[in-house]
Structures are given as C-alpha cells and as structure tokens.
Design a protein around this motif. Structure first.
Motif, PDB file in Angstrom:
ATOM      1  N   SER A 129       0.819  -1.215   0.000  1.00 40.23           N
ATOM      2  CA  SER A 129       0.000   0.000   0.000  1.00 40.23           C
ATOM      3  C   SER A 129       0.851   1.262   0.000  1.00 40.23           C
ATOM      4  CB  SER A 129      -0.923   0.011   1.227  1.00 40.23           C
ATOM      5  OG  SER A 129      -0.167  -0.064   2.420  1.00 40.23           O
ATOM      6  N   HIS A 130       2.152   1.122   0.180  1.00 38.25           N
ATOM      7  CA  HIS A 130       3.022   2.290   0.279  1.00 38.25           C
ATOM      8  C   HIS A 130       3.729   2.557  -1.040  1.00 38.25           C
ATOM      9  CE1 HIS A 130       5.892  -1.006   0.714  1.00 38.25           C
ATOM     10  NE2 HIS A 130       6.859  -0.141   0.439  1.00 38.25           N
ATOM     11  N   LYS A 131       4.122   3.800  -1.236  1.00 38.38           N
ATOM     12  CA  LYS A 131       4.953   4.167  -2.369  1.00 38.38           C
ATOM     13  C   LYS A 131       6.422   3.986  -1.982  1.00 38.38           C
ATOM     14  CE  LYS A 131       1.885   7.483  -4.662  1.00 38.38           C
ATOM     15  NZ  LYS A 131       1.748   8.877  -5.192  1.00 38.38           N
ATOM     16  N   ILE A 132       7.199   3.548  -2.942  1.00 33.59           N
ATOM     17  CA  ILE A 132       8.618   3.355  -2.677  1.00 33.59           C
ATOM     18  C   ILE A 132       9.303   4.710  -2.506  1.00 33.59           C
ATOM     19  CG2 ILE A 132      10.798   2.563  -3.674  1.00 33.59           C
ATOM     20  CD1 ILE A 132       9.284   0.294  -4.978  1.00 33.59           C
ATOM     21  N   ASN A 133      10.147   4.772  -1.481  1.00 34.21           N
ATOM     22  CA  ASN A 133      10.892   5.998  -1.221  1.00 34.21           C
ATOM     23  C   ASN A 133      12.349   5.643  -0.925  1.00 34.21           C
ATOM     24  OD1 ASN A 133      11.809   8.530  -0.537  1.00 34.21           O
ATOM     25  ND2 ASN A 133      10.821   8.564   1.471  1.00 34.21           N
ATOM     26  N   PHE A 134      13.174   5.724  -1.956  1.00 29.96           N
ATOM     27  CA  PHE A 134      14.592   5.409  -1.795  1.00 29.96           C
ATOM     28  C   PHE A 134      15.361   6.645  -1.320  1.00 29.96           C
ATOM     29  CE2 PHE A 134      13.933   1.986  -5.184  1.00 29.96           C
ATOM     30  CZ  PHE A 134      13.890   0.969  -4.247  1.00 29.96           C
ATOM     31  N   SER A 135      15.016   7.117  -0.143  1.00 32.66           N
ATOM     32  CA  SER A 135      15.671   8.322   0.377  1.00 32.66           C
ATOM     33  C   SER A 135      16.880   7.999   1.246  1.00 32.66           C
ATOM     34  CB  SER A 135      14.673   9.149   1.194  1.00 32.66           C
ATOM     35  OG  SER A 135      14.180   8.392   2.288  1.00 32.66           O
ATOM     36  N   ASP A 136      17.056   6.734   1.556  1.00 32.29           N
ATOM     37  CA  ASP A 136      18.119   6.341   2.489  1.00 32.29           C
ATOM     38  C   ASP A 136      19.228   5.555   1.797  1.00 32.29           C
ATOM     39  OD1 ASP A 136      16.613   4.106   1.897  1.00 32.29           O
ATOM     40  OD2 ASP A 136      16.839   3.217   3.886  1.00 32.29           O
ATOM     41  N   ILE A 137      19.407   5.757   0.518  1.00 37.44           N
ATOM     42  CA  ILE A 137      20.387   4.971  -0.243  1.00 37.44           C
ATOM     43  C   ILE A 137      21.804   5.256   0.256  1.00 37.44           C
ATOM     44  CG2 ILE A 137      21.400   4.604  -2.526  1.00 37.44           C
ATOM     45  CD1 ILE A 137      18.667   5.242  -3.712  1.00 37.44           C
ATOM     46  N   SER A 138      22.556   4.187   0.419  1.00 39.74           N
ATOM     47  CA  SER A 138      23.942   4.341   0.861  1.00 39.74           C
ATOM     48  C   SER A 138      24.851   3.439   0.036  1.00 39.74           C
ATOM     49  CB  SER A 138      24.077   3.982   2.344  1.00 39.74           C
ATOM     50  OG  SER A 138      23.639   2.649   2.581  1.00 39.74           O
TER      51      SER A 138
END
Length: 323
Positions: A129-138
């Motif tokens: 149900s969530h949208k993907i959020n790749f804000s924590d890429i390392s």
C-alpha cells in the motif's frame, strides 16, 4: 529501454506461484522478461505455469531436479536482459520495485542495487500500500552487504555483465552461500536501501526449518567450495567463514540440534580452527561477542564457551521480543 530479466526458480509451489507471477506482471516497468524454471515439481505447479500465455513469460521445464541453484542457472543462461532480478517463487514484489530500482541503478551506474523486505504469513492477504521511497540509499561494500542482507540473491537488481562466469552450485542446499560472495567480489559499486520492496513468505510447509544439521553441513560444503577459489582474498574468506559459523551456532541453539558442534566432531572443530577476522570495526557489539565466543569454542573445544554463547543468544532473543 533497458530490459530486466526476472528469474523465478519453482518447485512444488502450487499454492503460491500465482501470487508471485502476478506481482511481476503488475510491474509498472514494462520492458521485462519473466523466466520461470520448474525444477521437476511433483504437485500441480507445472499445470499452473502452463496456463500463462503472456509474451513476457518464458517457462522452462527441467528434465531433472537440480535444486534452486541449477534452476536459476538455466534462467541465467536464457536471460537476455541488461539487468537480472531474482525472486523466490513464493514471494511477491512491489509493483514499482523494478522501475524505481532501475532509475537509481542507471543514474548511479552501480553494478548492484539491493533493497529490503518484510515477512508475511501464508494465511494473510498481503499487498503493498506504500509508495517506494529510496531516500536512504547508501554506498556499501561486500562486507556491508552480507551484514545487512546475508547471502540472499533475491531483492537486488544486478547488472548482467558482472554475472559472466558466476553461477550457482547445483544439487545442494545453501547454494546462495557460494553464489552471492562470488557475485559481490565482481561488483565495483553497490548501493543499498532499507526500503521494503519484497514480501518474503514464511512458515509455509516445505520450507527449510527442520534438518538443521543437514542444512548446516551444506553451508560447510559451500565454504569448502569458496575456499577452492584462489582469487578470493583471505580477509574476505575469513569474514564469510565467521558469518557461516555464526549461522551454524545460532541455528543449532534455536533448534536444539548440536550434532555439528559436538567436541568429538572434527568436521567443524579441527578443519576451521584458524578463523581470523580483519573486519571487526564493521561488526556490532553483539557480533563482536559472538565472534569471541565462537572462536574460543573452536580453539579450546571447551563447551563452556558454547554454553555462554547459548546464554548470550537467548538473552538477545528476549531483548528483541521485548522491543
């Protein structure tokens, strides 16, 4: 566009294969080929697969059972994509996973982009149900990768050109213990996100939760295979050895199966006594304690260290349960 080859090894998954395939067919990214390898299933998996007529799907029916490794190898040999994505036949994938992972991979030019997963029970009707959020890429190296994900080959987008010459061993449990370290050793750049893009099904019948000794012996076999590769550095191999031993010790305690850890069993206590580690700074406090106790048990063959490890394992388990 860049084609992505999704490889699914299937064996006796009549209850779950449809969920897996549908989650791939529903991907928002469309330049996908789905390669499904049936590894001589004895239930109705073959019949279910035969019903799919999509041009995106290629189904390979194996002539003989070769295990997940052999099945995946057949998929790799047939893949024509610029990128490879493995998923287990009883798991599901977020509908935007491949699109969003590919965007990151192309922009960063990384060889491997790995993400995380959540666990769900077979009795639950689970979706995303969530949208993907790749804000924590390392950026990570191969040691970070194993610490974060273990040896699982699924849930990561892999440039196909780094897979040349890298294959799974066949007819063995724990084939990913060989494949993943070899793959990571090939990669020049890797990224990781804790974003959950795979639904990992657990507690289904047929999963490996019994036969602990057999499974752990297979991990030792995998370690022997890795030791035969001369191009793997001693430091890297030492870390893999520790990680495998950590799994053997914890699973033996969890399932009360101490056959491999018995002091009289030279298969583990003599052969791998020279366990060194040059990556200690990357370990958590918990893993440093585990390393200390495992190493002491291997060197001195004194069960007091096994007893202490068991107490420590149970203590950590209680802490996790209590949040």
């Amino acid at each position: 566009m860049n084609k992505v080859s999704v490889i699914i090894a299937a064996y006796n998954v009549e209850e779950y294969i449809d969920d897996c395939i549908k989650s791939i067919l529903m991907q928002s990214y469309k330049d996908i080929e789905i390669i499904i390898i049936d590894d001589c299933s004895t239930d109705t998996t073959k019949e279910k697969l035969s019903k799919y007529t999509s041009e995106k799907i290629k189904i390979i029916f194996s002539d003989e059972n070769s295990g997940p490794g052999g099945a995946r190898n057949k998929g790799l040999d047939d893949a024509t994509g610029d990128y490879i994505f493995f998923i287990d036949s009883d798991d599901i994938l977020h509908p935007d996973a491949i699109r969003d992972m590919l965007q990151v991979s192309l922009k960063s030019k990384c060889d491997i982009f790995a993400a995380s997963y959540f666990k769900f029970s077979s009795i639950l009707n689970v979706g995303f149900s969530h949208k993907i959020n790749f804000s924590d890429i390392s950026k990570i190296d191969k040691i970070d990768f194993i610490l974060k994900r273990g040896f699982a080959p699924w849930g990561m987008l892999i440039k196909s050109n780094i897979l040349h010459g890298v294959r799974f061993p066949v007819h063995m449990v724990g084939e990913d213990v060989v494949f993943t370290p070899l793959l990571l050793d090939r990669a020049n750049s890797m990224l990781y996100s804790a974003e959950k893009i795979v639904g990992y099904r657990f507690l289904r019948s047929g999963s490996v939760s019994e036969g602990v000794t057999k499974h752990n012996k297979s991990m030792l076999d995998a370690l022997n295979i890795l030791r035969s590769y001369r191009n793997i550095s001693k430091e890297y191999l030492a870390f893999i050895s520790f990680y495998i031993f950590r799994h053997i010790y914890s699973s033996s305690i969890k399932y009360h199966d101490f056959e491999l850890l018995n002091n009289k069993n030279s298969e583990i206590n003599n052969k791998y006594i020279n366990l060194n580690l040059n990556y200690r700074d990357k370990l958590s406090y918990k893993m440093k304690v585990e390393f200390f106790l495992i190493r002491k048990h291997l060197i001195y063959k004194n069960n007091i260290f096994l007893f202490l490890y068991s107490l420590f394992y149970k203590f950590i388990t209680i802490l996790r349960r209590n949040g």
